[in-house]
Write a protein that holds these residues in place. Structure first.
Motif, PDB file in Angstrom:
ATOM      1  N   ARG A  80       0.842  -1.213   0.000  1.00 46.72           N
ATOM      2  CA  ARG A  80       0.000   0.000   0.000  1.00 46.72           C
ATOM      3  C   ARG A  80       0.871   1.256   0.000  1.00 46.72           C
ATOM      4  N   ILE A  81       1.926   1.255   0.790  1.00 46.62           N
ATOM      5  CA  ILE A  81       2.839   2.408   0.832  1.00 46.62           C
ATOM      6  C   ILE A  81       3.511   2.590  -0.521  1.00 46.62           C
ATOM      7  N   ASN A  82       4.003   1.503  -1.121  1.00 46.52           N
ATOM      8  CA  ASN A  82       4.656   1.594  -2.429  1.00 46.52           C
ATOM      9  C   ASN A  82       3.713   2.154  -3.487  1.00 46.52           C
ATOM     10  N   THR A  83       2.455   1.720  -3.465  1.00 47.35           N
ATOM     11  CA  THR A  83       1.461   2.193  -4.424  1.00 47.35           C
ATOM     12  C   THR A  83       1.186   3.679  -4.227  1.00 47.35           C
ATOM     13  N   ALA A  84       1.067   4.111  -2.975  1.00 42.77           N
ATOM     14  CA  ALA A  84       0.804   5.524  -2.689  1.00 42.77           C
ATOM     15  C   ALA A  84       1.974   6.399  -3.125  1.00 42.77           C
ATOM     16  N   VAL A  85       3.194   5.952  -2.860  1.00 48.43           N
ATOM     17  CA  VAL A  85       4.384   6.724  -3.246  1.00 48.43           C
ATOM     18  C   VAL A  85       4.467   6.827  -4.760  1.00 48.43           C
ATOM     19  N   ALA A  86       4.242   5.731  -5.455  1.00 48.56           N
ATOM     20  CA  ALA A  86       4.299   5.740  -6.928  1.00 48.56           C
ATOM     21  C   ALA A  86       3.178   6.575  -7.527  1.00 48.56           C
ATOM     22  N   ALA A  87       2.007   6.590  -6.883  1.00 52.27           N
ATOM     23  CA  ALA A  87       0.892   7.404  -7.379  1.00 52.27           C
ATOM     24  C   ALA A  87       1.223   8.882  -7.272  1.00 52.27           C
ATOM     25  N   ASP A  88       1.982   9.249  -6.243  1.00 56.63           N
ATOM     26  CA  ASP A  88       2.376  10.640  -6.051  1.00 56.63           C
ATOM     27  C   ASP A  88       3.402  11.079  -7.089  1.00 56.63           C
ATOM     28  N   ASN A  89       4.306  10.160  -7.469  1.00 56.03           N
ATOM     29  CA  ASN A  89       5.327  10.467  -8.464  1.00 56.03           C
ATOM     30  C   ASN A  89       5.767   9.155  -9.109  1.00 56.03           C
ATOM     31  N   PRO A  90       5.434   8.940 -10.382  1.00 60.31           N
ATOM     32  CA  PRO A  90       5.780   7.680 -11.050  1.00 60.31           C
ATOM     33  C   PRO A  90       7.279   7.363 -11.074  1.00 60.31           C
ATOM     34  N   GLN A  91       8.118   8.350 -10.836  1.00 60.49           N
ATOM     35  CA  GLN A  91       9.563   8.106 -10.774  1.00 60.49           C
ATOM     36  C   GLN A  91       9.987   7.535  -9.421  1.00 60.49           C
ATOM     37  N   HIS A  92       9.088   7.556  -8.460  1.00 57.64           N
ATOM     38  CA  HIS A  92       9.392   7.055  -7.121  1.00 57.64           C
ATOM     39  C   HIS A  92       8.788   5.659  -6.934  1.00 57.64           C
ATOM     40  N   THR A  93       9.363   4.701  -7.635  1.00 54.74           N
ATOM     41  CA  THR A  93       8.904   3.321  -7.504  1.00 54.74           C
ATOM     42  C   THR A  93      10.042   2.480  -6.932  1.00 54.74           C
TER      43      THR A  93
END
Length: 133
Positions: free
Chosen positions: A50-63
């Motif tokens: 869930r945290i990974n998905t939220a971070v990536a949703a905020d910025n696709p470069q942050h995966t």
């Protein structure tokens, strides 16, 4: 080390990962009798995703794919209580003690959990907010 821990390490280290690796259990139904059902794995893993998905949703470069392998390695060494200058053999032995094939494989698995671990251990940030008047 305690006798039980020593026995577990001997058993894990003596296990050979051979050509049968890809025919080991692949589903919950196949492995059910091998699992400790008191450990709620899904409940432990789901927050990280869930945290990974939220971070990536905020910025696709942050995966997790963009995480530096060396940073992940340092995180694992710290988590496992190993010296950061540990040699490859020591790192691999520590990984095998935890049922990974080798340290490099453990680093790749850590990708899924690194961001959540960093978020949960980050100190609270003080935010200075001006009153809205």
């Amino acid at each position: 080390m305690p006798q039980r821990e020593a026995l577990l390490r001997i058993m894990v280290r003596s296990t050979r990962l051979d050509g049968a690796w890809d025919v080991w259990p692949a589903s919950l139904a196949e492995v059910e009798t091998l699992l400790d059902t008191s450990v709620q794995t899904g409940e432990e893993v789901a927050p990280a995703y869930r945290i990974n998905t939220a971070v990536a949703a905020d910025n696709p470069q942050h995966t997790t794919a963009h995480l530096d392998p060396e940073r992940l390695a340092q995180h694992l060494l710290t988590t496992w209580g190993l010296d950061h200058r540990a040699d490859v053999a020591t790192r691999d032995a520590a990984a095998r003690d935890r049922a990974f094939r080798d340290f490099a494989g453990a680093v790749e698995v850590d990708r899924a959990f690194y961001i959540g671990a960093r978020v949960s251990t980050a100190p609270p940030v003080a935010i200075d907010v001006e009153p809205l008047i």
